[in-house]
Design a protein around this motif. Sequence first.
Motif, PDB file in Angstrom:
ATOM      1  N   THR A 148       0.826  -1.205   0.000  1.00  0.00           N
ATOM      2  CA  THR A 148       0.000   0.000   0.000  1.00  0.00           C
ATOM      3  C   THR A 148       0.860   1.253   0.000  1.00  0.00           C
ATOM      4  OG1 THR A 148      -1.771  -1.167   1.189  1.00  0.00           O
ATOM      5  CG2 THR A 148      -1.806   1.231   1.247  1.00  0.00           C
ATOM      6  N   GLU A 149       1.873   1.281   0.867  1.00  0.00           N
ATOM      7  CA  GLU A 149       2.752   2.448   0.927  1.00  0.00           C
ATOM      8  C   GLU A 149       3.544   2.595  -0.373  1.00  0.00           C
ATOM      9  OE1 GLU A 149       2.737   4.723   3.017  1.00  0.00           O
ATOM     10  OE2 GLU A 149       1.765   3.914   4.799  1.00  0.00           O
ATOM     11  N   ARG A 195      -9.386   4.866  -2.627  1.00  0.00           N
ATOM     12  CA  ARG A 195      -9.195   5.666  -1.417  1.00  0.00           C
ATOM     13  C   ARG A 195      -8.107   6.716  -1.617  1.00  0.00           C
ATOM     14  NH1 ARG A 195      -9.339   0.610   2.879  1.00  0.00           N
ATOM     15  NH2 ARG A 195     -11.625   0.406   2.979  1.00  0.00           N
ATOM     16  N   PHE A 196      -7.040   6.358  -2.321  1.00  0.00           N
ATOM     17  CA  PHE A 196      -5.997   7.332  -2.634  1.00  0.00           C
ATOM     18  C   PHE A 196      -6.588   8.511  -3.404  1.00  0.00           C
ATOM     19  CE2 PHE A 196      -2.516   3.805  -2.849  1.00  0.00           C
ATOM     20  CZ  PHE A 196      -2.548   3.713  -1.471  1.00  0.00           C
ATOM     21  N   ARG A 197      -7.313   8.188  -4.445  1.00  0.00           N
ATOM     22  CA  ARG A 197      -7.872   9.231  -5.307  1.00  0.00           C
ATOM     23  C   ARG A 197      -8.879  10.092  -4.553  1.00  0.00           C
ATOM     24  NH1 ARG A 197      -7.344   8.086 -10.877  1.00  0.00           N
ATOM     25  NH2 ARG A 197      -9.413   8.931 -11.279  1.00  0.00           N
ATOM     26  N   ASP A 198      -9.686   9.462  -3.720  1.00  0.00           N
ATOM     27  CA  ASP A 198     -10.677  10.222  -2.955  1.00  0.00           C
ATOM     28  C   ASP A 198     -10.006  11.151  -1.953  1.00  0.00           C
ATOM     29  OD1 ASP A 198     -13.539  10.649  -2.036  1.00  0.00           O
ATOM     30  OD2 ASP A 198     -12.640   9.911  -0.167  1.00  0.00           O
ATOM     31  N   ALA A 199      -8.917  10.684  -1.328  1.00  0.00           N
ATOM     32  CA  ALA A 199      -8.206  11.519  -0.362  1.00  0.00           C
ATOM     33  C   ALA A 199      -7.647  12.768  -1.044  1.00  0.00           C
ATOM     34  CB  ALA A 199      -7.080  10.727   0.297  1.00  0.00           C
ATOM     35  N   VAL A 200      -7.058  12.592  -2.222  1.00  0.00           N
ATOM     36  CA  VAL A 200      -6.500  13.735  -2.947  1.00  0.00           C
ATOM     37  C   VAL A 200      -7.621  14.671  -3.404  1.00  0.00           C
ATOM     38  CG1 VAL A 200      -5.143  14.444  -4.942  1.00  0.00           C
ATOM     39  CG2 VAL A 200      -4.510  12.389  -3.680  1.00  0.00           C
ATOM     40  N   ARG A 230       3.978  17.435  -1.519  1.00  0.00           N
ATOM     41  CA  ARG A 230       3.607  17.291  -0.106  1.00  0.00           C
ATOM     42  C   ARG A 230       3.256  15.850   0.226  1.00  0.00           C
ATOM     43  NH1 ARG A 230      -1.536  18.250   1.868  1.00  0.00           N
ATOM     44  NH2 ARG A 230      -2.041  19.205  -0.133  1.00  0.00           N
ATOM     45  N   PHE A 231       2.511  15.202  -0.661  1.00  0.00           N
ATOM     46  CA  PHE A 231       2.121  13.820  -0.403  1.00  0.00           C
ATOM     47  C   PHE A 231       3.288  12.851  -0.530  1.00  0.00           C
ATOM     48  CE2 PHE A 231      -2.399  15.002  -1.808  1.00  0.00           C
ATOM     49  CZ  PHE A 231      -2.762  15.262  -0.504  1.00  0.00           C
ATOM     50  N   SER A 232       4.315  13.215  -1.306  1.00  0.00           N
ATOM     51  CA  SER A 232       5.453  12.316  -1.495  1.00  0.00           C
ATOM     52  C   SER A 232       6.252  12.103  -0.216  1.00  0.00           C
ATOM     53  CB  SER A 232       6.374  12.852  -2.596  1.00  0.00           C
ATOM     54  OG  SER A 232       6.962  14.080  -2.200  1.00  0.00           O
ATOM     55  N   VAL A 254      -0.147   7.932   7.690  1.00  0.00           N
ATOM     56  CA  VAL A 254      -0.191   9.211   8.407  1.00  0.00           C
ATOM     57  C   VAL A 254      -1.346  10.063   7.886  1.00  0.00           C
ATOM     58  CG1 VAL A 254       1.056  11.360   8.861  1.00  0.00           C
ATOM     59  CG2 VAL A 254       2.267   9.166   8.908  1.00  0.00           C
ATOM     60  N   LEU A 255      -1.494  10.137   6.558  1.00  0.00           N
ATOM     61  CA  LEU A 255      -2.587  10.906   5.974  1.00  0.00           C
ATOM     62  C   LEU A 255      -3.934  10.307   6.354  1.00  0.00           C
ATOM     63  CD1 LEU A 255      -3.619  13.129   4.101  1.00  0.00           C
ATOM     64  CD2 LEU A 255      -3.323  11.552   2.189  1.00  0.00           C
ATOM     65  N   LYS A 256      -4.016   8.990   6.346  1.00  0.00           N
ATOM     66  CA  LYS A 256      -5.279   8.337   6.689  1.00  0.00           C
ATOM     67  C   LYS A 256      -5.680   8.636   8.132  1.00  0.00           C
ATOM     68  CE  LYS A 256      -5.253   3.882   7.082  1.00  0.00           C
ATOM     69  NZ  LYS A 256      -5.220   2.432   6.767  1.00  0.00           N
ATOM     70  N   ARG A 257      -4.701   8.603   9.050  1.00  0.00           N
ATOM     71  CA  ARG A 257      -4.997   8.912  10.453  1.00  0.00           C
ATOM     72  C   ARG A 257      -5.411  10.375  10.611  1.00  0.00           C
ATOM     73  NH1 ARG A 257      -0.580   7.263  12.528  1.00  0.00           N
ATOM     74  NH2 ARG A 257       0.494   9.245  12.704  1.00  0.00           N
ATOM     75  N   ALA A 258      -4.763  11.280   9.869  1.00  0.00           N
ATOM     76  CA  ALA A 258      -5.102  12.699   9.961  1.00  0.00           C
ATOM     77  C   ALA A 258      -6.510  12.958   9.439  1.00  0.00           C
ATOM     78  CB  ALA A 258      -4.089  13.525   9.168  1.00  0.00           C
ATOM     79  N   ARG A 259      -6.945  12.188   8.426  1.00  0.00           N
ATOM     80  CA  ARG A 259      -8.298  12.372   7.897  1.00  0.00           C
ATOM     81  C   ARG A 259      -9.350  11.864   8.854  1.00  0.00           C
ATOM     82  NH1 ARG A 259      -9.403   9.766   2.539  1.00  0.00           N
ATOM     83  NH2 ARG A 259     -11.107  11.270   2.493  1.00  0.00           N
ATOM     84  N   ARG A 260      -9.006  10.882   9.680  1.00  0.00           N
ATOM     85  CA  ARG A 260      -9.971  10.340  10.639  1.00  0.00           C
ATOM     86  C   ARG A 260     -10.116  11.203  11.883  1.00  0.00           C
ATOM     87  NH1 ARG A 260      -7.663   4.944   9.926  1.00  0.00           N
ATOM     88  NH2 ARG A 260      -6.638   5.273  11.939  1.00  0.00           N
ATOM     89  N   GLU A 261      -9.098  11.970  12.226  1.00  0.00           N
ATOM     90  CA  GLU A 261      -9.101  12.704  13.496  1.00  0.00           C
ATOM     91  C   GLU A 261     -10.272  13.663  13.660  1.00  0.00           C
ATOM     92  OE1 GLU A 261      -5.336  14.515  14.039  1.00  0.00           O
ATOM     93  OE2 GLU A 261      -4.381  12.668  14.753  1.00  0.00           O
ATOM     94  N   PRO A 262     -10.675  14.433  12.623  1.00  0.00           N
ATOM     95  CA  PRO A 262     -11.804  15.340  12.844  1.00  0.00           C
ATOM     96  C   PRO A 262     -13.087  14.634  13.234  1.00  0.00           C
ATOM     97  CG  PRO A 262     -10.600  15.926  10.858  1.00  0.00           C
ATOM     98  CD  PRO A 262     -10.063  14.600  11.317  1.00  0.00           C
ATOM     99  N   ASN A 263     -13.273  13.386  12.809  1.00  0.00           N
ATOM    100  CA  ASN A 263     -14.492  12.655  13.125  1.00  0.00           C
ATOM    101  C   ASN A 263     -14.401  11.886  14.438  1.00  0.00           C
ATOM    102  OD1 ASN A 263     -15.560  13.488  10.656  1.00  0.00           O
ATOM    103  ND2 ASN A 263     -14.620  11.767   9.580  1.00  0.00           N
ATOM    104  N   ASN A 264     -13.195  11.686  14.931  1.00  0.00           N
ATOM    105  CA  ASN A 264     -13.009  10.935  16.172  1.00  0.00           C
ATOM    106  C   ASN A 264     -12.600  11.881  17.282  1.00  0.00           C
ATOM    107  OD1 ASN A 264     -13.533   8.663  14.712  1.00  0.00           O
ATOM    108  ND2 ASN A 264     -11.409   8.045  14.489  1.00  0.00           N
ATOM    109  N   PRO A 265     -13.407  12.001  18.344  1.00  0.00           N
ATOM    110  CA  PRO A 265     -13.022  12.871  19.455  1.00  0.00           C
ATOM    111  C   PRO A 265     -11.766  12.364  20.140  1.00  0.00           C
ATOM    112  CG  PRO A 265     -14.909  11.514  20.054  1.00  0.00           C
ATOM    113  CD  PRO A 265     -14.673  11.293  18.589  1.00  0.00           C
TER     114      PRO A 265
END
Length: 307
Positions: free
Chosen positions: A114-115, A149-154, A189-191, A197-208
């Motif tokens: 994946t990485e 998921r990659f494409r959606d994140a970008v 920036r993504f390179s 790390v990006l996946k965890r950062a995207r989840r943080e706003p939804n997880n208290p």
Amino acid sequence: MQKFKEHSDAKRYKHHVNDLARDIRTNGQLTPLTVVAAEEGGSYHLASGADQAHFVPTCYWLVDGHHRLEALKKIGSDAVQVEVVPGKGFADALDAARLANQQVVQSLSPLERTENAWTALNLERDTYRRMSVKTAAATFSVSETTIKRFRDAVRQEGIQSRKIEPKAPRDKVEQQLQAYWNRKSTWGRFSIMPWHVLKRARREPNNPISAGAEKHRIKMEIAQLLFGEEGRHDLKLVVAALIDMGREAERPDGAAYLESKYKPKIYQPVTTDDDAAESDHVDYHQLGLEVARMRAEEVESREPGDF
């Protein structure tokens, strides 16, 4: 856990190289190393009868067979079989390395695949970004869901930065995504940001934030405030003060007690050794409340007829 993983990986690497060394010593090198010509040190030569010069490399990038090379060094071999694949330079070497996974004896883990795919999609050249979801998934041996998921994140990043229309027509969605992704500020920036790390950062706003994490952050703020300025406080006194506050916090009314005891008071001048008053920040709001309270007490204490 990180140290254990590093130790485990190093141990696995050592055993793998030893197994390869025994096999090569017994059966010889059966699989050649894969290399790509490097641009450094090479030169162009015009062969007799040729209409254009061809590049003659003197150095090569090793793109597949790192373990085999270590095994050959281990047994003291002075010769090695290599296969030169088309390409020239570091970028072509990276592409060849990513496409050589099917011949790797020690296969990549799902997380590593994946990485690897995420890194390839964020190279300067847009070869992999322009691939269809199905083709990219087959190229990097990952699921189509991972590529989506990659494409959606970008795309979500582009929407937040107002570079992509959230409700763009279907024929413009891919065009806007590619235009945004091909910006150096995007893939650059993504390179340097791993996918996990990006996946965890995207989840943080939804997880208290958990209570434990919040407490840890509060303790960090306190420690940085007290220890941040070197020489501001004596370190032994800081520790002693924290211990005293811990005892006070254990009272049944600990929070209320600490608030009433240590809440900032109204401004009072600080007297120095030479009896000169130093100015400090004034809490005008608290000062106004205090003056209003004093006036109210004066009114209540007046006797009839007093002026």
